[in-house]
Design a protein around this motif. Structure first.
Motif, short mmCIF file in Angstrom:
data_model
loop_
_atom_site.label_atom_id
_atom_site.label_comp_id
_atom_site.label_asym_id
_atom_site.label_seq_id
_atom_site.Cartn_x
_atom_site.Cartn_y
_atom_site.Cartn_z
N ARG A 68 60.92 27.29 53.10
CA ARG A 68 61.68 26.00 53.00
C ARG A 68 61.37 25.27 51.82
O ARG A 68 60.33 25.52 51.32
N ILE A 69 62.16 24.55 51.35
CA ILE A 69 61.94 23.48 49.95
C ILE A 69 62.16 22.41 50.40
O ILE A 69 63.04 21.85 50.77
N ARG A 70 61.21 21.62 50.04
CA ARG A 70 61.04 20.03 50.32
C ARG A 70 59.90 19.57 49.14
O ARG A 70 59.04 20.44 48.63
N GLY A 71 60.20 18.14 48.83
CA GLY A 71 59.34 17.49 48.18
C GLY A 71 58.43 16.70 48.89
O GLY A 71 58.22 16.92 50.12
N THR A 72 57.68 15.64 48.33
CA THR A 72 56.76 14.86 48.91
C THR A 72 57.11 13.34 49.00
O THR A 72 57.56 12.84 47.73
N LEU A 73 57.24 12.61 49.93
CA LEU A 73 57.72 11.14 49.87
C LEU A 73 56.74 10.29 49.34
O LEU A 73 55.58 10.59 49.18
N PRO A 74 57.09 9.20 48.85
CA PRO A 74 56.26 8.16 48.42
C PRO A 74 54.92 7.79 49.27
O PRO A 74 53.81 7.59 48.53
N ASN A 75 55.02 8.08 50.69
CA ASN A 75 53.83 7.61 51.55
C ASN A 75 53.08 8.88 51.64
O ASN A 75 52.22 8.90 52.44
N GLY A 134 54.06 11.87 52.88
CA GLY A 134 54.62 12.85 53.91
C GLY A 134 55.38 13.74 53.38
O GLY A 134 55.88 13.75 52.23
N PRO A 135 55.79 14.79 53.93
CA PRO A 135 56.75 15.92 53.68
C PRO A 135 58.17 15.19 53.50
O PRO A 135 58.68 14.38 54.39
N GLY A 136 59.00 15.32 52.43
CA GLY A 136 60.32 15.00 52.11
C GLY A 136 61.37 15.59 53.13
O GLY A 136 61.00 16.68 53.75
#
Length: 491
Positions: A152-159, A161-163
């Motif tokens: 899986r490819i995802r970034g990190t949210l401003p809070n 949490g996982p994007g």
């Protein structure tokens, strides 16, 4: 005349060889373009799924049919077309057509394709519904493995949490993919319609859910394109200086800066692979049509609902930014007997409605007022044509009204909550420099603001009320205060 309508979701125009991508592996769509009419200025009326699809059904701009947001992120707008709304599939049914849809619906919440006359399974939602009973039955019938993903490819949210999931590796063979399943079901329906005992003509649509993110594809497509060979979009250098602040916020929401640039290259590479997977399934459908001897009596359309950022402007998905990446889309029509060509008129997904009705000899009522038949253009004629095109947006995640006017060289975007935008696409095709406030652009800005206002008034798109009081748009033919209480109004 039969119709085969091939549609993708969130599809960048620059992923196709026919539109100039020298690394693309899209032979079937390229062949369709080479044997039909390729439109180089084909636009969506709005870069959001449900409103765009409702516009295709009705031939009406979103502000008119009022289905303005996706169900999943709806912010209080109407979610289904009202009862009695004119739609082209109902008109085709009344004209004696078989009408079928395989694939993504996403044109409303409560009403299903069957409510508009379509045969076929109701495939709900915005992404591949891999838990759908018909897909599960297909896997079982063919002894194919269940859906499973890795990498899986995802970034990190401003809070913190996982994007949002952006891509993943699918642990299934190509024959088990949802795309292959959809093409198989389309071919089955095509054969049924071709064998109709009454000889009815047909309209058959295949609406792929991809290449909308997340890009979930088997190994051979996940690794098909070497990321090192992928050119990054020039707008990846976006600074958001002089742009509406919402764009920077959206970039944070899509976690762009939390991922290395190598991940962005990989995402683009996987996206291209996803496009190839879909192109191959389209090739299967077109081959079946040829095998059935239907090519000489079937008009073929290929388009999508809107584009996708894939890192352009440091963004993913779509949203409150009216860039070419998500508003200009591929559009190809092949009418039997028409000579291959390329057209540069401004045309719209909306125009498919009137085009279909015209070719079917069905009535195109006044209610499809925002749709123009493209038949004269496909047949090589040169009718008078509007030299510009409108776009509109109403929000996604939150209300956010925008209007756009795109002409040959310039684009104007009106953002009531923020700074307006003006781009010179001749010297800045990547739309990095907002020249709205530049003094030397005042004549262009003023002319385009008046033209946008004029077009909105003609449409009765009430967005023009805001423009009346905020900009010099010339004489107006109504009381802009809407009070009706001035004593002069009673004389």
């Amino acid at each position: 005349m039969n119709f085969l309508f091939l549609m993708t979701d969130q599809h960048r125009v620059d992923t196709l060889g026919a539109y100039g991508n020298t690394q693309a592996r899209t032979p079937h769509l390229d062949e369709l373009a080479a044997t039909g009419t390729r439109f180089d200025r084909w636009y969506t009326p709005t870069a959001i799924c449900t409103p765009a699809r409702a516009s295709l059904l009705t031939g009406q701009a979103p502000f008119r049919h009022k289905v303005l947001a996706n169900h999943e992120r709806n912010v209080g707008y109407q979610e289904d077309l009202p009862d009695g709304t004119f739609t082209f599939p109902v008109a085709l049914r009344e004209q004696g057509y078989n009408v079928g849809l395989i694939g993504k619906w996403h044109a409303g919440t409560i009403k299903s394709p069957a409510d508009y006359g379509f045969d076929g399974p109701h495939l709900t939602g915005w992404h591949n519904p891999v838990d759908h009973e018909d897909y599960q039955a297909y896997l079982k019938e063919n002894g194919l493995p269940a859906y499973e993903i890795t990498d899986r490819i995802r970034g990190t949210l401003p809070n913190g949490g996982p994007g949002n999931l952006l891509a993943a590796r699918l642990q299934q063979p190509v024959e088990a993919t949802f795309e292959y399943y959809m093409a198989t079901r389309t071919i089955e329906m095509l054969r049924r319609y071709a064998a109709d005992p009454d000889g009815k003509p047909f309209y058959l649509a295949t609406h792929f859910f991809g290449p909308h993110l997340p890009y979930i594809v088997p190994d051979e497509y996940f690794d098909m394109v070497d990321p090192a060979t992928v050119p990054l979009p020039k707008s990846i250098s976006e600074t958001f200086e002089g742009k509406p602040p919402v764009q920077r916020n959206y970039s944070a929401h899509w976690t762009f800066d939390t991922m290395p640039i190598e991940v962005t290259r990989k995402l683009i590479a996987v996206y291209w692979g996803y496009v190839t997977l879909i192109d191959e399934q389209i090739g299967r459908i077109l081959a079946a049509m040829d095998e059935l001897g239907l090519c000489d009596e079937t008009t073929v359309f290929f388009t999508c609902d809107h584009g996708e950022f894939t890192g352009s402007h440091r963004l993913h998905d779509k949203g409150p930014a009216m860039y070419e990446d998500i508003y200009r889309t591929p559009g190809i029509i092949r009418i039997p007997g028409a000579e291959p060509q390329v057209r540069d008129e401004f045309v719209s997904l909306l125009d498919c409605t009137a085009t279909i009705l015209s070719l079917a000899d069905a009535d195109s009522p006044d209610k499809t007022v925002d749709s123009r038949s493209l038949v004269p253009l496909v047949k090589g004629e040169h009718p008078r044509w509007q030299p510009d095109i409108l776009g509109e947006f109403h929000g996604h995640h939150f209300p956010y009204p925008q209007r756009m006017l795109r002409e040959d060289r310039y684009k104007l975007v009106v953002n009531p909550d923020s700074t307006n935008e003006l781009y010179d696409l001749e010297i800045d095709p990547d739309e990095l420099l907002n020249v709205y406030r530049h003094p030397e652009m005042e004549p262009v800005r003023s002319r385009m603001m008046r033209r946008l206002y004029q077009l909105l008034v003609e449409r009765d798109d009430r967005f023009y009320h805001w423009m009346t009081s905020m900009y010099d748009v010339g004489d107006v033919a109504y009381d802009p205060t809407l009070s009706g209480l001035d004593e002069d109004s009673y004389k």
